[in-house]
Design an enzyme around this catalytic site. Sequence first.
Site, PDB file in Angstrom:
ATOM      1  CE  LYS A   1      -0.462  -0.033   5.049  1.00  0.00           C
ATOM      2  NZ  LYS A   1      -1.380  -0.051   6.194  1.00  0.00           N
TER       3      LYS A   1
ATOM      4  CE1 TYR B   1      12.722  32.539   1.709  1.00  0.00           C
ATOM      5  CE2 TYR B   1      12.698  30.142   1.711  1.00  0.00           C
ATOM      6  CZ  TYR B   1      12.483  31.342   1.067  1.00  0.00           C
ATOM      7  OH  TYR B   1      12.029  31.349  -0.240  1.00  0.00           O
TER       8      TYR B   1
END
Length: 385
Positions: free
Chosen positions: A52, A278
């Site tokens: 999955k 940043y």
Amino acid sequence: MINRTLPVNKLRDAWVETNLGNLEYNINSIKAKIKETLPVNNDMPKLMAVIKADAYGHGSLMCAPILTACGVEAFGVASVDEGLELRQNKIETPILVLGTVPIWAFESAVKNNITVSIFNREHLEAAKILYDRTGIKLDVHIKVDTGMNRIGIPVNNAVDFIKTAQSAEYINLSGIFTHFADVENPKILNMQTENFKKVINSIDRTNLTIHSQNSLGAFIDPGIKCDMIRLGIILYGLTPLTYGKDCGISLPKLKPVMGLKGRITNIHTIKKGEGVSYGHCYIADKPTRVATIPIGYADGVSRNLSNRIYASLNGKMIKQIGRITMDQIMFDIGDIEAKTGDIITLLGKDKDDYYSVDEWAKILNTINYELTCRLKVRLPRIYVR
């Protein structure tokens, strides 16, 4: 035409690398270890590979044929859509949807030979309506909730529900299963095991596949004779133990299947006192050579790993510096001889060193499963042997 490529932009200097040779090694190692731990005279149970979430981010369409060739007899998925993708790519191995299937998807499942999990009266009613209309029997496994408290028929109602399903002419009941909440906790495991025993010992098991063991439970005697083991994260060379702790369970030797790599797009030197990225959360304490690669948090590398992880460049460890941005990450490469286009390995093996997603999981206080599943949004996949 079989298409096992993902619809992603491949014109990038960053990629997830899946080593199919290591996947093959792992399944064979797991099989050998299971045989060692089986009680005397017990037959080898069937193996289900849980693929999955795109095989936990490793690429289900490429992993599935390898697993089948290595003796895996069934696949576990989370939804009918995941099963349909396998069928559309000519994968014929039996498929079980482990999660809840909406009743309106039953017809798609049955017409594509996909087994569904059921656990309530509405599921039985919907299966009967489907049979009355099409004449096709839905193949089902019944999920028993023994204490996970997620989905499943409660233990107290399970025996009657199973017997009703066994006598129903409109479905084909082929399996019964449960899911353990914490194999590492003996108290929880024993409680769920006893609950499952009460159910299994009260029904006719003829022609039913019973399964409860997962990646870690595969190496523990559950006290129930199970016909199949569900293998998940361990297939991909990652420990199913929480943060890799030792709880006395002997695991097989494994090789990591996933790598994460990017090519250097820029190298420049900053002065002492200059910041990177940043907010300038990293300030250089000396002249520093900074290398940038085109991977970021939009690719699944958490911003919370900023200034906390290491990678490898030409066989040498380098530290990530500055805030991880949406599309780019910076590293202090020191005096390592390097040029634009050289590869930085964030996860996987580089020469003699291995960088594991388990280390990221510890930093982020999560599990390796979550992190491998994240690395699939934009990154192209390269498959190697």
